[in-house]
Design a protein around this motif. Structure first.
Motif, short mmCIF file in Angstrom:
data_model
loop_
_atom_site.label_atom_id
_atom_site.label_comp_id
_atom_site.label_asym_id
_atom_site.label_seq_id
_atom_site.Cartn_x
_atom_site.Cartn_y
_atom_site.Cartn_z
N HIS A 1 -7.94 24.94 -44.52
CA HIS A 1 -8.31 23.57 -44.90
C HIS A 1 -7.09 22.70 -45.18
O HIS A 1 -7.25 21.50 -45.41
N GLN A 2 -5.89 23.27 -45.15
CA GLN A 2 -4.70 22.43 -45.23
C GLN A 2 -4.42 21.73 -43.91
O GLN A 2 -3.65 20.77 -43.87
N ILE A 3 -5.00 22.21 -42.84
CA ILE A 3 -4.87 21.55 -41.54
C ILE A 3 -5.85 20.39 -41.54
O ILE A 3 -7.07 20.59 -41.52
N SER A 4 -5.34 19.18 -41.58
CA SER A 4 -6.17 18.02 -41.88
C SER A 4 -7.16 17.68 -40.78
O SER A 4 -8.23 17.16 -41.05
N LYS A 5 -6.82 17.95 -39.52
CA LYS A 5 -7.69 17.56 -38.42
C LYS A 5 -8.24 18.78 -37.70
O LYS A 5 -7.47 19.67 -37.31
N GLU B 1 -6.76 19.93 -34.44
CA GLU B 1 -5.46 20.58 -34.43
C GLU B 1 -5.55 22.10 -34.61
O GLU B 1 -4.54 22.78 -34.56
N ARG C 1 -8.58 15.87 -52.29
CA ARG C 1 -7.90 14.88 -51.46
C ARG C 1 -6.38 15.03 -51.48
O ARG C 1 -5.69 14.55 -50.57
N ARG D 1 -4.63 17.81 -51.32
CA ARG D 1 -4.09 19.04 -50.77
C ARG D 1 -2.96 18.72 -49.79
O ARG D 1 -3.06 17.78 -49.00
N ASP E 1 -0.80 18.79 -46.53
CA ASP E 1 -1.09 19.09 -45.13
C ASP E 1 -0.17 20.19 -44.63
O ASP E 1 0.97 20.33 -45.07
N GLY F 1 0.78 22.24 -40.83
CA GLY F 1 0.56 22.24 -39.39
C GLY F 1 -0.05 23.53 -38.89
O GLY F 1 0.26 24.62 -39.37
#
Length: 206
Positions: free
Chosen positions: A87-91, A94, A189, A191, A193, A195
């Motif tokens: 869930h650290q990967i925002s999109k 990706e 909100r 957290r 990001d 990659g």
């Protein structure tokens, strides 16, 4: 909320928390009672999740299936940590194909080696720890009648001190993450990001 309705006492942060605090029940299989309780604590810079599992229930379930209960708690730790990292990967776009499967494999393999994890203390009992992405996680066998897991982001695990909480009136409760005003860890909100390529690279070297 009074923890007497769950049949066990939850462990949470001993110190006050400056911002959000909430309760999330940890569900098991369908039609089964709640397996444990997660207490969330979040500010603009940090999050700490404390998870309490009644030792008797975990041991009985493990005995039924012939599992090592400590390894199962280690897997609870690594599996949740993998979800936190994901869930650290925002999109969503990706997240490459195969990443989720790689995270599950990582969680299983890391849990298998729990005896070799580094050890720290949470102001008392020792805890075995592991890390992934921005999260430090660990579990302790030293709390009476309970297995306790802690996940921390933005604060070191060795700064965490726990106490048993009978009265959870200072925590917001919702069993439905879609409810207006509900707070669950995946809705944080602030957290950081991370990659997808960074995470994938970490899994290949773990």
């Amino acid at each position: 909320m009074d923890t007497s309705v769950t049949g066990f006492t939850a462990w949470g942060l001993a110190a006050g928390w400056p911002s959000l605090r909430w309760v999330e029940p940890i569900h098991g299989r369908r039609d089964q009672p709640v397996r444990g309780m997660r207490l969330g604590h979040a500010s603009d810079s940090a999050m700490v999740l404390t998870c309490t599992y009644p030792q008797r229930s975990v041991d009985e379930e493990a005995m039924t299936w012939g599992f090592d209960p400590v390894r199962e708690i280690a897997f609870e730790t690594t599996y949740t940590q993998a979800n936190l990292a994901l869930h650290q990967i925002s999109k969503l776009a990706e997240r490459p194909d195969g990443l989720v499967g790689a995270l599950v494999r990582y969680a299983r393999q890391r849990a298998d080696g729990y005896r070799d994890w580094p050890v720290t203390c949470w102001g008392g009992p020792e805890a075995s720890t592991t890390s992934l992405a921005s999260w430090q996680s660990g579990f302790s066998l030293g709390y009476p009648g309970a297995y306790v897991i802690v996940h921390a982001c933005g604060i070191d695990l060795d700064q965490v001190e726990l106490e048993d909480l009978v009265d959870l009136s200072g925590y917001e409760f919702s069993d439905d993450p879609t409810e207006v005003g509900a707070m669950h860890w995946e809705l944080w909100r602030s957290r950081p990001d991370f990659g997808a390529d960074q995470l994938a690279a970490m899994l290949t070297t773990a």
